[in-house]
Design a protein around this motif. Structure first.
Motif, PDB file in Angstrom:
ATOM      1  N   ARG A  98       3.956  54.118  65.577  1.00 40.86           N
ATOM      2  CA  ARG A  98       5.130  54.723  67.026  1.00 40.86           C
ATOM      3  C   ARG A  98       4.695  52.581  67.414  1.00 40.86           C
ATOM      4  O   ARG A  98       4.860  52.755  68.723  1.00 40.86           O
ATOM      5  N   GLU A  99       3.439  52.202  67.754  1.00 43.64           N
ATOM      6  CA  GLU A  99       3.726  50.784  68.373  1.00 43.64           C
ATOM      7  C   GLU A  99       3.823  49.697  67.774  1.00 43.64           C
ATOM      8  O   GLU A  99       4.671  49.115  68.505  1.00 43.64           O
ATOM      9  N   VAL A 100       4.789  49.775  66.794  1.00 45.05           N
ATOM     10  CA  VAL A 100       5.127  48.482  66.151  1.00 45.05           C
ATOM     11  C   VAL A 100       7.194  48.951  66.475  1.00 45.05           C
ATOM     12  O   VAL A 100       7.115  47.910  67.196  1.00 45.05           O
ATOM     13  N   VAL A 101       7.341  50.653  66.786  1.00 37.88           N
ATOM     14  CA  VAL A 101       8.679  50.526  66.871  1.00 37.88           C
ATOM     15  C   VAL A 101       8.920  50.382  68.370  1.00 37.88           C
ATOM     16  O   VAL A 101       9.655  49.979  69.171  1.00 37.88           O
ATOM     17  N   ALA A 102       7.612  50.427  69.529  1.00 35.09           N
ATOM     18  CA  ALA A 102       7.521  50.636  70.482  1.00 35.09           C
ATOM     19  C   ALA A 102       7.829  48.655  70.871  1.00 35.09           C
ATOM     20  O   ALA A 102       8.524  48.754  71.974  1.00 35.09           O
ATOM     21  N   LEU A 103       6.996  47.798  70.359  1.00 32.24           N
ATOM     22  CA  LEU A 103       6.856  46.705  70.469  1.00 32.24           C
ATOM     23  C   LEU A 103       8.222  46.017  70.131  1.00 32.24           C
ATOM     24  O   LEU A 103       9.443  44.872  70.475  1.00 32.24           O
ATOM     25  N   SER A 104       9.282  46.700  68.837  1.00 34.66           N
ATOM     26  CA  SER A 104      10.980  46.234  68.273  1.00 34.66           C
ATOM     27  C   SER A 104      11.570  46.502  69.225  1.00 34.66           C
ATOM     28  O   SER A 104      12.020  45.587  69.574  1.00 34.66           O
ATOM     29  N   LYS A 105      11.145  47.323  70.107  1.00 30.46           N
ATOM     30  CA  LYS A 105      12.675  47.435  70.858  1.00 30.46           C
ATOM     31  C   LYS A 105      11.708  47.558  72.164  1.00 30.46           C
ATOM     32  O   LYS A 105      13.345  46.478  73.330  1.00 30.46           O
ATOM     33  N   THR A 106      10.870  46.685  72.543  1.00 37.55           N
ATOM     34  CA  THR A 106      10.541  45.809  73.793  1.00 37.55           C
ATOM     35  C   THR A 106      10.978  44.588  73.645  1.00 37.55           C
ATOM     36  O   THR A 106      12.086  43.777  75.104  1.00 37.55           O
ATOM     37  N   ASP A 107      11.108  44.060  71.912  1.00 44.16           N
ATOM     38  CA  ASP A 107      10.930  42.474  72.498  1.00 44.16           C
ATOM     39  C   ASP A 107      11.904  41.633  71.088  1.00 44.16           C
ATOM     40  O   ASP A 107      11.851  40.771  70.898  1.00 44.16           O
ATOM     41  N   GLY A 108      12.974  43.466  70.923  1.00 46.37           N
ATOM     42  CA  GLY A 108      13.906  43.128  70.285  1.00 46.37           C
ATOM     43  C   GLY A 108      13.943  42.915  68.535  1.00 46.37           C
ATOM     44  O   GLY A 108      14.376  41.962  68.506  1.00 46.37           O
ATOM     45  N   LEU A 109      12.542  42.854  68.220  1.00 47.86           N
ATOM     46  CA  LEU A 109      12.411  42.609  66.705  1.00 47.86           C
ATOM     47  C   LEU A 109      12.572  43.568  65.734  1.00 47.86           C
ATOM     48  O   LEU A 109      12.746  44.673  66.269  1.00 47.86           O
ATOM     49  N   LEU A 110      13.124  42.717  64.393  1.00 44.74           N
ATOM     50  CA  LEU A 110      12.856  43.606  63.383  1.00 44.74           C
ATOM     51  C   LEU A 110      11.417  44.240  63.094  1.00 44.74           C
ATOM     52  O   LEU A 110      10.611  44.176  63.547  1.00 44.74           O
ATOM     53  N   PHE A 111      11.832  46.036  62.784  1.00 46.79           N
ATOM     54  CA  PHE A 111       9.920  46.274  62.981  1.00 46.79           C
ATOM     55  C   PHE A 111       9.201  45.737  61.614  1.00 46.79           C
ATOM     56  O   PHE A 111       8.013  45.465  62.195  1.00 46.79           O
ATOM     57  N   GLY A 112      10.085  44.700  60.559  1.00 46.36           N
ATOM     58  CA  GLY A 112       8.446  43.990  59.911  1.00 46.36           C
ATOM     59  C   GLY A 112       7.919  42.780  60.989  1.00 46.36           C
ATOM     60  O   GLY A 112       6.914  42.232  61.243  1.00 46.36           O
ATOM     61  N   ASP A 113       9.211  42.318  61.965  1.00 42.34           N
ATOM     62  CA  ASP A 113       8.447  41.003  62.220  1.00 42.34           C
ATOM     63  C   ASP A 113       7.192  41.710  63.785  1.00 42.34           C
ATOM     64  O   ASP A 113       6.624  41.092  63.917  1.00 42.34           O
ATOM     65  N   ALA A 114       7.856  42.955  64.085  1.00 42.80           N
ATOM     66  CA  ALA A 114       6.910  43.278  64.853  1.00 42.80           C
ATOM     67  C   ALA A 114       5.455  43.864  64.833  1.00 42.80           C
ATOM     68  O   ALA A 114       4.545  42.852  65.205  1.00 42.80           O
ATOM     69  N   ALA A 115       5.759  44.246  63.163  1.00 37.16           N
ATOM     70  CA  ALA A 115       4.176  44.441  62.304  1.00 37.16           C
ATOM     71  C   ALA A 115       3.691  43.194  62.825  1.00 37.16           C
ATOM     72  O   ALA A 115       2.237  44.172  62.475  1.00 37.16           O
ATOM     73  N   VAL A 116       4.006  42.508  61.998  1.00 40.09           N
ATOM     74  CA  VAL A 116       3.138  41.039  61.996  1.00 40.09           C
ATOM     75  C   VAL A 116       2.665  40.232  63.394  1.00 40.09           C
ATOM     76  O   VAL A 116       1.447  39.879  63.201  1.00 40.09           O
TER      77      VAL A 116
END
Length: 292
Positions: free
Chosen positions: A37-55
């Motif tokens: 859920r934290e990754v999804v939130a970051l991916s939405k705010t920063d426009g990142l792919l899920f994997g990139d946000a998790a990294v």
């Protein structure tokens, strides 16, 4: 009146979501549901792919992402902790230039040799020892298996076998030599479970008469039998410089691919071997110079 509904109108969302990278990361234990859920939130705010946000969050590494992507696309990708030889670049580093080079040769062989249904077998040989022939054929076998081809790698180097070491098998396990003297059967073939579609027939016990074994009718019968089971049969041979084994194996295979080592293999020796093979009715399918 009943209204007909197209089977595509309500796609199986659950089935497709099973293969999303987030689900695979959770299933593999690399992240938790809260992490996701934290990754999804970051991916939405920063426009990142899920994997990139998790990294970016430090929850996983790029190696973790490559591992789950391999599962998502049913593509073999081993992690460095495996007991297999690190020389298996096609499995450990499938995005590397070396692995891409192997894939290029795979395409060439598929178009030139394996396109004919009768050509399922290919011997991979070198002129001199130390040319990297065994490492090359191991990576080529993995590459064909990644293509979805049911592939078997046969270690017919009954003088100095190495495939059992590359794939972390015990040399004492039965293999080709045991089959050739009727002391073993199909149980000598090992499915490499970590690498889908790949099987290995190791050398077995090192015999006192390797040339006689690979020159006999039993060896040809083994190849003929395996034709009915596998799509691709790759045979690792001793170097031509150590005896006539490679020539006999290549003749049974019908075709041979020559591996040369940069700054080691002499062009004159390569041409001499190729000329001898052709004169004996064996097709030289191609050659490659390696430096890895």
């Amino acid at each position: 009146m009943n209204k007909s509904v197209s089977p595509l109108a309500n796609p199986p969302v659950k089935q497709s979501s099973e293969f999303k990278i987030g689900v695979l990361l959770i299933k593999s234990g690399k992240i938790t549901a809260d992490d996701a859920r934290e990754v999804v939130a970051l991916s939405k705010t920063d426009g990142l792919l899920f994997g990139d946000a998790a990294v970016k969050l430090g929850l996983v590494t790029n190696a973790d992402i490559q591992e789950v992507l391999a599962k998502q696309f049913d593509y073999t990708h081993l992690v460095e902790s495996s007991n297999f030889s690190p020389h298996l670049i096609s499995a450990f580093h499938p995005n590397s230039p070396e692995a891409e080079f192997i894939r290029g040769l795979r395409t060439q062989l598929s178009l030139d040799w394996f396109k004919d249904e009768k050509n399922k077998t290919l011997a991979i040989s070198s002129i001199n020892e130390g040319s990297g022939n065994s490492r090359f054929i191991a990576n080529l076998a993995i590459s064909f298996s990644q293509l979805g081809k049911k592939t078997i790698l046969i270690d017919a180097n009954l003088r100095n076998p190495t495939q059992h070491t590359i794939f972390d098998l015990n040399l004492q396990q039965r293999g080709l030599s045991d089959i050739l003297i009727a002391r073993a059967g199909l149980e000598a073939i090992h499915n490499i479970h970590a690498i889908s579609k790949l099987s290995l027939l190791p050398s077995g016990a090192v015999p006192p008469n390797p040339q006689e074994l690979v020159s006999g009718s039993a060896f040809k019968e083994v190849i003929t039998f395996l034709h009915e089971i596998f799509d691709i049969i790759l045979i690792d041979t001793p170097a031509f410089s150590v005896g006539a084994d490679a020539q006999a194996i290549a003749a049974s295979a019908g075709g041979v691919f020559l591996v040369a080592r940069k700054n080691i293999t002499r062009t004159a020796d390569m041409n001499k071997v190729a000329k001898t093979l052709v004169s004996n009715g064996t097709q030289v399918v191609g050659s490659v110079i390696t430096d890895f």
